[in-house]
Design a protein around this motif. Structure first.
Motif, PDB file in Angstrom:
ATOM      1  N   HIS A 273       0.841  -1.197   0.000  1.00 51.64           N
ATOM      2  CA  HIS A 273       0.000   0.000   0.000  1.00 51.64           C
ATOM      3  C   HIS A 273       0.882   1.256   0.000  1.00 51.64           C
ATOM      4  CE1 HIS A 273      -3.212  -2.717   0.809  1.00 51.64           C
ATOM      5  NE2 HIS A 273      -4.091  -1.749   0.962  1.00 51.64           N
ATOM      6  N   PRO A 274       0.333   2.366  -0.479  1.00 49.48           N
ATOM      7  CA  PRO A 274       1.081   3.621  -0.332  1.00 49.48           C
ATOM      8  C   PRO A 274       1.349   3.884   1.150  1.00 49.48           C
ATOM      9  CG  PRO A 274      -0.822   3.918  -1.781  1.00 49.48           C
ATOM     10  CD  PRO A 274      -0.961   2.564  -1.159  1.00 49.48           C
ATOM     11  N   ILE A 275       2.546   4.337   1.445  1.00 48.79           N
ATOM     12  CA  ILE A 275       2.912   4.629   2.830  1.00 48.79           C
ATOM     13  C   ILE A 275       3.137   6.126   2.996  1.00 48.79           C
ATOM     14  CG2 ILE A 275       4.706   4.319   4.603  1.00 48.79           C
ATOM     15  CD1 ILE A 275       5.087   1.495   3.476  1.00 48.79           C
ATOM     16  N   ALA A 276       2.475   6.677   4.008  1.00 51.73           N
ATOM     17  CA  ALA A 276       2.688   8.080   4.364  1.00 51.73           C
ATOM     18  C   ALA A 276       3.498   8.117   5.657  1.00 51.73           C
ATOM     19  CB  ALA A 276       1.345   8.778   4.564  1.00 51.73           C
ATOM     20  N   ALA A 277       4.370   9.105   5.775  1.00 53.37           N
ATOM     21  CA  ALA A 277       5.102   9.303   7.026  1.00 53.37           C
ATOM     22  C   ALA A 277       4.831  10.732   7.488  1.00 53.37           C
ATOM     23  CB  ALA A 277       6.588   9.092   6.814  1.00 53.37           C
ATOM     24  N   TYR A 278       4.553  10.876   8.775  1.00 56.41           N
ATOM     25  CA  TYR A 278       4.242  12.202   9.319  1.00 56.41           C
ATOM     26  C   TYR A 278       5.464  12.765  10.039  1.00 56.41           C
ATOM     27  CZ  TYR A 278       0.937  15.790  11.003  1.00 56.41           C
ATOM     28  OH  TYR A 278       0.268  16.965  11.248  1.00 56.41           O
ATOM     29  N   ASN A 279       6.082  13.734   9.390  1.00 59.70           N
ATOM     30  CA  ASN A 279       7.224  14.473   9.949  1.00 59.70           C
ATOM     31  C   ASN A 279       6.600  15.499  10.922  1.00 59.70           C
ATOM     32  OD1 ASN A 279       9.234  17.112   8.478  1.00 59.70           O
ATOM     33  ND2 ASN A 279       9.926  15.679  10.022  1.00 59.70           N
ATOM     34  N   VAL A 280       6.490  15.108  12.193  1.00 55.61           N
ATOM     35  CA  VAL A 280       5.590  15.819  13.112  1.00 55.61           C
ATOM     36  C   VAL A 280       6.146  17.146  13.639  1.00 55.61           C
ATOM     37  CG1 VAL A 280       4.474  13.655  13.804  1.00 55.61           C
ATOM     38  CG2 VAL A 280       6.385  14.574  15.173  1.00 55.61           C
ATOM     39  N   SER A 281       5.294  17.796  14.422  1.00 51.37           N
ATOM     40  CA  SER A 281       5.578  19.154  14.898  1.00 51.37           C
ATOM     41  C   SER A 281       6.908  19.281  15.639  1.00 51.37           C
ATOM     42  CB  SER A 281       4.432  19.619  15.801  1.00 51.37           C
ATOM     43  OG  SER A 281       4.247  18.720  16.877  1.00 51.37           O
ATOM     44  N   GLY A 282       7.235  18.305  16.490  1.00 50.96           N
ATOM     45  CA  GLY A 282       8.475  18.395  17.266  1.00 50.96           C
ATOM     46  C   GLY A 282       9.710  18.240  16.392  1.00 50.96           C
ATOM     47  N   GLU A 283       9.589  17.443  15.344  1.00 53.41           N
ATOM     48  CA  GLU A 283      10.706  17.285  14.400  1.00 53.41           C
ATOM     49  C   GLU A 283      10.947  18.611  13.679  1.00 53.41           C
ATOM     50  OE1 GLU A 283      10.330  13.645  11.933  1.00 53.41           O
ATOM     51  OE2 GLU A 283       8.579  13.208  13.130  1.00 53.41           O
ATOM     52  N   TYR A 284       9.854  19.258  13.305  1.00 55.81           N
ATOM     53  CA  TYR A 284       9.915  20.566  12.632  1.00 55.81           C
ATOM     54  C   TYR A 284      10.493  21.608  13.572  1.00 55.81           C
ATOM     55  CZ  TYR A 284       7.873  24.817  10.435  1.00 55.81           C
ATOM     56  OH  TYR A 284       7.656  26.046   9.863  1.00 55.81           O
ATOM     57  N   ALA A 285       9.996  21.619  14.817  1.00 57.10           N
ATOM     58  CA  ALA A 285      10.442  22.616  15.794  1.00 57.10           C
ATOM     59  C   ALA A 285      11.945  22.514  16.059  1.00 57.10           C
ATOM     60  CB  ALA A 285       9.648  22.447  17.094  1.00 57.10           C
ATOM     61  N   MET A 286      12.469  21.298  16.089  1.00 52.55           N
ATOM     62  CA  MET A 286      13.912  21.124  16.337  1.00 52.55           C
ATOM     63  C   MET A 286      14.741  21.792  15.246  1.00 52.55           C
ATOM     64  SD  MET A 286      14.657  17.344  17.859  1.00 52.55           S
ATOM     65  CE  MET A 286      14.029  16.432  16.472  1.00 52.55           C
ATOM     66  N   VAL A 287      14.352  21.553  13.999  1.00 51.50           N
ATOM     67  CA  VAL A 287      15.087  22.144  12.873  1.00 51.50           C
ATOM     68  C   VAL A 287      14.980  23.663  12.927  1.00 51.50           C
ATOM     69  CG1 VAL A 287      15.165  22.369  10.349  1.00 51.50           C
ATOM     70  CG2 VAL A 287      14.841  20.108  11.391  1.00 51.50           C
ATOM     71  N   LYS A 288      13.753  24.157  13.152  1.00 53.50           N
ATOM     72  CA  LYS A 288      13.528  25.603  13.166  1.00 53.50           C
ATOM     73  C   LYS A 288      14.296  26.274  14.311  1.00 53.50           C
ATOM     74  CE  LYS A 288      10.793  26.537   9.746  1.00 53.50           C
ATOM     75  NZ  LYS A 288      11.070  27.589   8.759  1.00 53.50           N
ATOM     76  N   ALA A 289      14.294  25.649  15.480  1.00 51.50           N
ATOM     77  CA  ALA A 289      14.961  26.243  16.639  1.00 51.50           C
ATOM     78  C   ALA A 289      16.479  26.276  16.431  1.00 51.50           C
ATOM     79  CB  ALA A 289      14.608  25.465  17.913  1.00 51.50           C
ATOM     80  N   ALA A 290      17.020  25.175  15.938  1.00 50.03           N
ATOM     81  CA  ALA A 290      18.468  25.138  15.714  1.00 50.03           C
ATOM     82  C   ALA A 290      18.870  26.144  14.637  1.00 50.03           C
ATOM     83  CB  ALA A 290      18.908  23.720  15.327  1.00 50.03           C
ATOM     84  N   ALA A 291      18.052  26.245  13.592  1.00 50.13           N
ATOM     85  CA  ALA A 291      18.353  27.186  12.509  1.00 50.13           C
ATOM     86  C   ALA A 291      18.276  28.626  13.012  1.00 50.13           C
ATOM     87  CB  ALA A 291      17.397  26.968  11.340  1.00 50.13           C
ATOM     88  N   ALA A 292      17.269  28.906  13.852  1.00 49.30           N
ATOM     89  CA  ALA A 292      17.099  30.269  14.369  1.00 49.30           C
ATOM     90  C   ALA A 292      18.300  30.683  15.212  1.00 49.30           C
ATOM     91  CB  ALA A 292      15.810  30.360  15.187  1.00 49.30           C
ATOM     92  N   ASN A 293      18.939  29.699  15.833  1.00 53.64           N
ATOM     93  CA  ASN A 293      20.124  29.981  16.633  1.00 53.64           C
ATOM     94  C   ASN A 293      21.401  30.006  15.809  1.00 53.64           C
ATOM     95  OD1 ASN A 293      19.628  30.193  19.648  1.00 53.64           O
ATOM     96  ND2 ASN A 293      18.323  28.465  19.118  1.00 53.64           N
ATOM     97  N   GLY A 294      21.267  29.728  14.519  1.00 51.36           N
ATOM     98  CA  GLY A 294      22.458  29.689  13.670  1.00 51.36           C
ATOM     99  C   GLY A 294      23.273  28.425  13.859  1.00 51.36           C
ATOM    100  N   TRP A 295      22.663  27.381  14.421  1.00 48.62           N
ATOM    101  CA  TRP A 295      23.408  26.152  14.706  1.00 48.62           C
ATOM    102  C   TRP A 295      23.411  25.167  13.558  1.00 48.62           C
ATOM    103  CZ3 TRP A 295      20.619  25.684  20.069  1.00 48.62           C
ATOM    104  CH2 TRP A 295      21.183  26.639  20.940  1.00 48.62           C
TER     105      TRP A 295
END
Ligand code: PBG
Ligand code: ZN
Length: 330
Positions: A273-295
């Motif tokens: 069957h087609p498989i969907a994966a949910y890249n959830v809110s906390g995964e997104y927040a980690m990337v955004k937070a690290a990027a905002a800090n320039g890390w």
């Protein structure tokens, strides 16, 4: 035989096909395209609302009147689908806002389909955003989700979404039998053509934290460990997926994505069957937070994450990064 020469050639052999951007493109095994993306939207009551969600920079709670423009932007980026979550004006023990034909999600579906008919509109089918206690179904006298009553209300919710024009319904309550109950209700109400994307392997994850702020859906007491999966288990996920497939799921989902790439790979190996994966809110927040800090480099990190989820075997990636990632992917 000269070992020295062989070693040198082997060394070069690995590098030859990495020598330029064009060469790397030619031998690339996993391609990322906006075609794979589904973009989640948080729709709220009221008018003229576009409220930033603090732990999810770049995401907003939006009222239905904002969605036409939003839908046109999403479609213009080449993203084929959205997934709707609702924040109702009132919550109650039975989550009645979820299956109200004039509810927030139902209105949002109509607004989006009016503005951008080709965009696939998927709806999350759950009660936790609509119940005052924040659990995914009504509670029994012990304070636990009442499975049978939940099934009936989830089925009503899915039918109400389909009636509003939803193209795809996505039950996420992890209530046993939800896919069969929804399939039966859709079929008997004239929506046999509406597919079901089942949140089949959904783990009780710490990575849902920002979402619960966004959807105002944190449980008021207890947690969801009684109905969501225990993170250490992989074989159990295969049983959950098999059960949802047997009940009639058209697409199966693994959630979260990044800490569960092995589950996605196992699902890919075991199911067609087609498989969907949910890249959830906390995964997104980690990337955004690290990027905002320039890390970290946000663009590179985002594309690396999304590529990894595709490489593990997901066909569809549900992600808050969709709009950012789609810009410049063509
Ligand atoms: C509701 C639901 C949740 C998410 C999707 N549907 C939260 C939860 O189970 O508490 C999480 C999505 C995310 O974190 O981005 N059943
Ligand atoms: Zn829920």
């Amino acid at each position: 035989m000269s070992t020295g020469t062989t070693t040198r050639n082997l060394f070069a052999r690995h590098r030859r096909t990495r020598s330029s951007a064009g060469m790397r493109r030619l031998v690339r095994e996993t391609r990322l395209s906006a075609d794979c993306f589904m973009y989640p939207l948080f729709v709220t009551h009221g008018r003229g609302v576009r409220e930033p969600i603090a732990p999810m920079p770049g995401c907003f709670q939006m009222s239905a009147d904002q969605l036409g423009q939003e839908a046109r932007e999403i479609a213009s980026l080449g993203i084929p689908a959205v997934l709707l979550f609702g924040i109702p004006s009132q919550k109650d023990p039975m989550g009645t806002g979820a299956y109200d034909d004039a509810g927030v999600v139902q209105e949002a579906v109509r607004a989006i389909k009016d503005a951008e008919h080709e965009l696939v509109v998927a709806t999350d089918v759950c009660l936790c955003e609509y119940t005052d206690h924040g659990h995914c179904g009504p509670l029994d006298y012990r304070g636990e989700v009442d499975n049978d009553v939940a099934l009936e209300l989830l089925a009503r919710t899915a039918v109400s979404h389909a009636r509003a024009g939803a193209d795809l319904v996505a039950p996420s309550a992890m209530v046993d039998g939800q896919v069969a109950a929804i399939r039966e209700a859709l079929d008997s109400e004239g929506h046999a053509q509406t597919p079901i994307m089942a949140y089949a392997a959904k783990y009780a994850s710490a990575f849902f934290g920002p979402f619960r702020v966004a959807a105002e859906s944190a449980p008021k007491f207890g947690d969801r460990r009684g109905y969501q999966m225990d993170p250490p288990n992989v074989r159990e996920a295969m049983r959950e997926i098999a059960a949802d497939v047997a009940e009639g799921a058209d697409i199966v989902m693994v959630k979260p994505a990044l800490p569960y790439l092995d589950i996605i790979a196992a699902a890919r190996a075991n199911f067609d069957h087609p498989i969907a994966a949910y890249n959830v809110s906390g995964e997104y927040a980690m990337v955004k937070a690290a990027a905002a800090n320039g890390w970290i480099d946000e663009r590179r990190a985002t594309l690396e994450v999304l590529t990894a989820i595709r490489r593990a075997g997901a066909d569809i990636v549900i992600t808050y990064h969709a709009k950012d990632a789609a810009r410049g992917l063509e």
